[in-house]
Design an enzyme around this catalytic site. Structure first.
Site, PDB file in Angstrom:
ATOM      1  N   TYR A   1       0.849  -1.252  -0.035  1.00 41.63           N
ATOM      2  CA  TYR A   1       0.085   0.115  -0.062  1.00 41.63           C
ATOM      3  C   TYR A   1       0.822   1.048  -0.056  1.00 41.63           C
ATOM      4  O   TYR A   1       0.626   2.225  -0.813  1.00 41.63           O
ATOM      5  CB  TYR A   1      -1.029  -0.017   1.120  1.00 41.63           C
ATOM      6  CG  TYR A   1      -1.968   0.960   1.273  1.00 41.63           C
ATOM      7  CD1 TYR A   1      -2.931   1.188   0.776  1.00 41.63           C
ATOM      8  CD2 TYR A   1      -1.708   2.198   2.098  1.00 41.63           C
ATOM      9  CE1 TYR A   1      -4.104   2.122   0.775  1.00 41.63           C
ATOM     10  CE2 TYR A   1      -2.614   3.396   2.298  1.00 41.63           C
ATOM     11  CZ  TYR A   1      -3.908   3.330   1.681  1.00 41.63           C
ATOM     12  OH  TYR A   1      -4.697   4.135   1.688  1.00 41.63           O
TER      13      TYR A   1
ATOM     14  N   LYS B   1       1.160   3.830  -3.231  1.00 36.57           N
ATOM     15  CA  LYS B   1       0.663   5.404  -2.628  1.00 36.57           C
ATOM     16  C   LYS B   1       1.738   6.070  -3.077  1.00 36.57           C
ATOM     17  O   LYS B   1       1.476   7.353  -3.493  1.00 36.57           O
ATOM     18  CB  LYS B   1       0.286   5.492  -1.405  1.00 36.57           C
ATOM     19  CG  LYS B   1      -1.054   4.915  -1.085  1.00 36.57           C
ATOM     20  CD  LYS B   1      -2.167   5.418  -2.037  1.00 36.57           C
ATOM     21  CE  LYS B   1      -3.522   4.719  -1.513  1.00 36.57           C
ATOM     22  NZ  LYS B   1      -4.809   5.190  -2.658  1.00 36.57           N
TER      23      LYS B   1
END
Length: 259
Positions: A154, A158
């Site tokens: 993640y 991002k």
């Protein structure tokens, strides 16, 4: 109303942040394509928008499927004639330390966030370049700026969205396209709610401690960012009138991260 006669595509818009933005855009006069893997949930969001007097359509869209993304964009352009705002919002999470993380789980998270954002961007830009205008918005995170334990794919994804956003800002400038990234702090969506017991188990602490000592520890007031906060920033970015605001990452986190 700030978005009259604008057409917006929002992925992952059947719930959470995506739905909040879709409903806000519709109240501001935009025609909203609610794209989601869950078509029934997307249709429920569309029905809510229409009951409020807005215009919307539901699109079944797996953002990792190039054909599905292209078909969705083609359908909304065929019906509404333009694609003025595209928001790559779809996302998933996986909580696990790097040393036990499987390659399959790594790739799954990266596929939704990065591959999905690329496919939505590619399809949207082709239309935006034809009309010589458009606004790309990416849903980043404070994790576009910082790292946290247990969230390697993640965090990596991002961070990657920052680079994609900035590249699109550079390439799109000649075609009248702006590109920006929203970086929320923790928002009480189902995605975050699922993380609380997962992190509690992984860290060996209570769920209350996860909220207090992990998620909100570095905010200035111990508060979650709200759906309304993010929708307000998304509206500001979409309605901004010039290229003075492009290639930027807007952090909305109650002071968790300051830049």
């Amino acid at each position: 109303m700030q978005l009259i006669d604008k057409s917006a595509l929002i992925t992952g818009a059947a719930g959470g942040i995506g739905r909040a933005i879709a409903e806000r855009y519709a109240r501001e006069g935009a025609r909203v394509a609610v794209a989601d893997l869950d078509l029934a949930a997307a249709e429920a969001t569309v029905e809510t928008i229409r009951r409020g007097g807005g215009q919307a359509m539901a699109l079944a869209m797996d953002v990792t499927d190039e054909a599905a993304v292209n078909a969705g964009v083609e359908r909304m352009v065929a019906e509404w004639g333009s694609l003025d705002i595209a928001i790559a919002n779809a996302g998933i999470q996986h909580i696990e330390p790097v040393h036990t993380l499987s390659f399959a789980d790594w790739r799954k998270v990266m596929a939704v966030h990065l591959d999905g954002a690329f496919l939505v961007t590619s399809a949207a830009l082709r239309q935006m370049y034809r009309q010589h205008s458009g606004c790309m918005i990416y849903m980043g995170s404070v994790h576009s700026k910082l790292a946290s334990p247990l969230k390697a794919p993640y965090v990596a994804a991002k961070h990657g969205l920052v680079g994609l956003c900035r590249t699109v800002a550079k390439e799109g400038a000649a075609h009248g396209v702006r590109s920006n990234l929203i970086c929320p702090g923790f928002v009480r969506t189902p995605l975050v709610d699922r993380q609380i017991p997962e992190q509690a188990k992984a860290l060996g602490i209570s769920e209350e401690a996860v909220i207090r000592d992990v998620m909100l520890k570095d905010t200035i007031d111990g508060e979650f960012t709200t759906l309304e906060d993010i929708a307000e920033v998304a509206l500001h970015l979409a309605a901004f009138p010039t290229a003075a605001l492009t290639g930027q990452s807007m952090v909305v986190s109650h002071g968790w991260y300051m830049q």
